[in-house]
Design a protein around this motif. Structure first.
Motif, PDB file in Angstrom:
ATOM      1  N   LEU A  94       0.223   4.107  10.023  1.00  0.00           N
ATOM      2  CA  LEU A  94       0.314   3.600  11.642  1.00  0.00           C
ATOM      3  C   LEU A  94      -0.925   2.735  11.791  1.00  0.00           C
ATOM      4  CD1 LEU A  94       1.645   6.687  13.233  1.00  0.00           C
ATOM      5  CD2 LEU A  94       2.862   4.389  13.051  1.00  0.00           C
ATOM      6  N   ALA A  95      -2.010   2.983  11.272  1.00  0.00           N
ATOM      7  CA  ALA A  95      -3.225   2.317  11.544  1.00  0.00           C
ATOM      8  C   ALA A  95      -3.404   1.031  10.971  1.00  0.00           C
ATOM      9  CB  ALA A  95      -4.722   3.286  11.309  1.00  0.00           C
ATOM     10  N   MET A  96      -2.940   0.944   9.746  1.00  0.00           N
ATOM     11  CA  MET A  96      -3.136  -0.254   8.859  1.00  0.00           C
ATOM     12  C   MET A  96      -2.175  -1.173   8.728  1.00  0.00           C
ATOM     13  SD  MET A  96      -4.956   1.668   5.569  1.00  0.00           S
ATOM     14  CE  MET A  96      -5.845   0.379   4.898  1.00  0.00           C
TER      15      MET A  96
ATOM     16  N   THR B 123       4.911   0.461  15.699  1.00  0.00           N
ATOM     17  CA  THR B 123       5.193   0.918  17.018  1.00  0.00           C
ATOM     18  C   THR B 123       6.975   1.097  17.001  1.00  0.00           C
ATOM     19  OG1 THR B 123       5.349  -1.491  17.731  1.00  0.00           O
ATOM     20  CG2 THR B 123       3.604  -0.112  18.432  1.00  0.00           C
ATOM     21  N   ASP B 124       7.457   0.399  16.214  1.00  0.00           N
ATOM     22  CA  ASP B 124       8.941   0.532  16.030  1.00  0.00           C
ATOM     23  C   ASP B 124       9.157   1.844  15.576  1.00  0.00           C
ATOM     24  OD1 ASP B 124      10.094  -1.499  17.372  1.00  0.00           O
ATOM     25  OD2 ASP B 124      10.175  -2.833  15.476  1.00  0.00           O
ATOM     26  N   ILE B 125       8.450   2.026  14.165  1.00  0.00           N
ATOM     27  CA  ILE B 125       8.681   3.156  13.629  1.00  0.00           C
ATOM     28  C   ILE B 125       8.449   4.554  14.402  1.00  0.00           C
ATOM     29  CG2 ILE B 125       7.807   4.662  11.414  1.00  0.00           C
ATOM     30  CD1 ILE B 125       9.583   2.265  10.835  1.00  0.00           C
ATOM     31  N   TYR B 126       7.283   4.690  15.090  1.00  0.00           N
ATOM     32  CA  TYR B 126       6.803   5.834  15.901  1.00  0.00           C
ATOM     33  C   TYR B 126       7.848   5.846  17.180  1.00  0.00           C
ATOM     34  CZ  TYR B 126       3.945   9.023  18.013  1.00  0.00           C
ATOM     35  OH  TYR B 126       3.309  10.057  18.770  1.00  0.00           O
ATOM     36  N   PHE B 127       7.965   4.931  17.930  1.00  0.00           N
ATOM     37  CA  PHE B 127       8.670   5.122  19.349  1.00  0.00           C
ATOM     38  C   PHE B 127      10.213   4.873  19.075  1.00  0.00           C
ATOM     39  CE2 PHE B 127       4.398   4.026  20.908  1.00  0.00           C
ATOM     40  CZ  PHE B 127       4.323   5.181  21.716  1.00  0.00           C
TER      41      PHE B 127
ATOM     42  N   TYR C   1       0.918  -1.345   0.011  1.00  0.00           N
ATOM     43  CA  TYR C   1       0.094  -0.038  -0.015  1.00  0.00           C
ATOM     44  C   TYR C   1       0.845   1.112   0.065  1.00  0.00           C
ATOM     45  CZ  TYR C   1      -3.998   2.709   1.622  1.00  0.00           C
ATOM     46  OH  TYR C   1      -5.081   3.789   1.828  1.00  0.00           O
ATOM     47  N   VAL C   2       0.588   2.044  -0.774  1.00  0.00           N
ATOM     48  CA  VAL C   2       1.430   3.322  -1.187  1.00  0.00           C
ATOM     49  C   VAL C   2       0.634   4.803  -0.346  1.00  0.00           C
ATOM     50  CG1 VAL C   2       2.187   5.498  -2.281  1.00  0.00           C
ATOM     51  CG2 VAL C   2       2.830   2.770  -2.675  1.00  0.00           C
ATOM     52  N   THR C   3       1.227   5.390   0.508  1.00  0.00           N
ATOM     53  CA  THR C   3       0.773   6.286   1.086  1.00  0.00           C
ATOM     54  C   THR C   3       1.469   7.415   1.645  1.00  0.00           C
ATOM     55  OG1 THR C   3      -1.074   7.291   2.532  1.00  0.00           O
ATOM     56  CG2 THR C   3       0.196   5.450   3.515  1.00  0.00           C
ATOM     57  N   HIS C   4       1.187   8.990   1.692  1.00  0.00           N
ATOM     58  CA  HIS C   4       1.885   9.769   2.281  1.00  0.00           C
ATOM     59  C   HIS C   4       1.170  10.208   3.514  1.00  0.00           C
ATOM     60  CE1 HIS C   4      -1.264  12.149   0.050  1.00  0.00           C
ATOM     61  NE2 HIS C   4      -1.189  12.967   0.974  1.00  0.00           N
ATOM     62  N   ASP C   5       0.099   9.479   3.883  1.00  0.00           N
ATOM     63  CA  ASP C   5      -0.523   9.879   5.233  1.00  0.00           C
ATOM     64  C   ASP C   5       0.069   8.993   6.499  1.00  0.00           C
ATOM     65  OD1 ASP C   5      -2.578   9.707   7.186  1.00  0.00           O
ATOM     66  OD2 ASP C   5      -3.960  10.586   6.132  1.00  0.00           O
ATOM     67  N   GLN C   6       0.783   9.648   7.283  1.00  0.00           N
ATOM     68  CA  GLN C   6       1.327   8.862   8.370  1.00  0.00           C
ATOM     69  C   GLN C   6       0.315   8.189   9.435  1.00  0.00           C
ATOM     70  OE1 GLN C   6       1.741  12.204   7.680  1.00  0.00           O
ATOM     71  NE2 GLN C   6       3.726  12.823   8.154  1.00  0.00           N
ATOM     72  N   GLN C   7      -0.756   8.708   9.415  1.00  0.00           N
ATOM     73  CA  GLN C   7      -1.867   8.045  10.398  1.00  0.00           C
ATOM     74  C   GLN C   7      -2.398   6.937   9.613  1.00  0.00           C
ATOM     75  OE1 GLN C   7      -2.768   8.926  13.568  1.00  0.00           O
ATOM     76  NE2 GLN C   7      -1.151  10.332  13.366  1.00  0.00           N
ATOM     77  N   GLU C   8      -2.738   6.773   8.373  1.00  0.00           N
ATOM     78  CA  GLU C   8      -3.117   5.732   7.640  1.00  0.00           C
ATOM     79  C   GLU C   8      -2.004   4.600   7.938  1.00  0.00           C
ATOM     80  OE1 GLU C   8      -5.831   6.636   4.201  1.00  0.00           O
ATOM     81  OE2 GLU C   8      -3.996   6.169   3.056  1.00  0.00           O
TER      82      GLU C   8
END
Length: 357
Positions: free
Chosen positions: A200-202, A221-225, A191-198
């Motif tokens: 993280l959620a999927m 979680t690794d990417i965020y924290f 899946y390609v997106t520039h939406d960070q929330q999308e």
């Protein structure tokens, strides 16, 4: 590994003298939802189209199900793509749009009917099968586009920013539906997106790309924290950066000098004494109080410069005693909004040391 479905080896792609993909190596597991995430022009769509077969790499290998496929055309890869524009045939009904690929393959009519009706039921489109695209909402059209790809029983389903044309509420609804279907069928999706929330959620795995380079692969979680580079920390969500030098370390406990105050950080990175470091601290990891708290990584005096009530949280802009500005998010704060002098408290396990060399 036996469960690796897609592998990219040393993929390079150049357009008009510009290296768009720079020596990408990546392994994707069967049944995972993998997201290519990055800013516009970073190379994520080019990489997706390389997997699909729309672009040939200038160098490198694309391996799907253990087979080298970079010389195969798209229709022989079993990697259908769902586009941002949907690309539905306006003169065909929903049923005929979904059946199109099977008809091209000259599949048996009874098989076509069975497979199309099954996927229409899965996508909650059975009652719309006789409608035309212009008689449907954007969300319904998107589900038809996804159904048309699913009916082909793909090895890998590719999606290029498929929800970007939907409004925010509908986009959230469709992405939940898409993730549930992916899990139910055990599908591998890229899946390609520039939406960070999308992302993280999927995602099971997020691949953060910038200027053709992979900066980090990992779980949400690794990417965020635990971002590995300053770019990743800054691009994913909001963060506060603190620069300092290492004064001491005992095992994984690292003491960083910030303007003469000691910031205690937990890190296993091989950083040395007196080495410069960058610390990332998320806004929600900071607590504001009117008094000092014990057991924190650091406590700093500050003054609230500005506050914004955002419904589920209050966002503060705080200037500390060393004139540094901090972004602080306070959730479930009730009706109380702080002002004036405060103490900025950060727990020991919240700061993340970025070791970027």
């Amino acid at each position: 590994m036996d469960n690796i479905l897609v592998e990219l080896k040393n993929i390079n792609k150049v357009f008009a003298g510009n290296k768009v993909i720079d020596d990408v190596n990546l392994k994707m597991k069967k049944g995972d939802f993998v997201t290519f995430l990055g800013p516009s022009g970073c190379g994520k769509t080019t990489l997706l189209r390389t997997v699909a077969g729309f672009y040939e790499p200038d160098f490198g290998e694309v391996i799907i199900n253990g087979k080298n496929v970079e010389n195969l055309p798209p229709y022989k890869r079993n990697t259908p793509m769902v586009f941002q524009e949907y690309a539905l045939f306006p003169y065909m009904t929903v049923f005929d749009n979904v059946a199109y690929g099977l008809n091209i393959q000259k599949e048996n009519k009874a098989v076509i009917k069975e497979r199309v009706e099954k996927v229409l039921e899965l996508m909650q489109l059975s009652n719309l099968k006789d409608r035309y695209p212009n008689q449907m909402s954007g969300g319904q059209q998107q589900r038809v586009a996804i159904a048309r790809a699913l009916v082909m029983n793909p090895d890998v389903l590719l999606l290029d920013e498929p929800l970007s044309n939907l409004d925010a509420k509908l986009r959230e609804q469709v992405r939940v539906e898409l993730r549930l279907i992916q899990k139910k069928l055990g599908l591998t999706m890229i899946y390609v997106t520039h939406d960070q929330q999308e992302a993280l959620a999927m995602s099971d795995m997020i691949v953060v790309i910038n200027k053709g380079l992979i900066h980090q692969c990992g779980s949400p979680t690794d990417i965020y924290f635990r971002p590995k580079t300053k770019f990743v920390a800054d691009f994913i969500g909001t963060t506060n950066f603190v620069e300092g030098s290492v004064k001491d370390r005992t095992g994984s406990e690292v003491q960083v000098d910030y303007e003469g105050s000691i910031l205690n950080v937990i890190s296993d990175e091989p950083i040395k004494i007196n080495e410069k470091s960058v610390i990332s601290i998320r806004p929600e990891s900071i607590k504001l109080s009117k008094k000092n708290k014990s057991g924190t990584a650091i406590s700093l005096k500050g003054i609230i410069k500005h506050s914004m009530f955002l419904g589920e949280k209050v966002r503060y802009l705080v200037v500390d005693e060393y004139k540094k500005e901090w972004i602080v998010d306070s959730f479930d704060s009730g009706k109380e909004i702080l002002s004036g002098e405060v103490i900025v408290n950060i727990d020991k396990d919240k700061p993340h040391l970025i070791y970027e060399r």
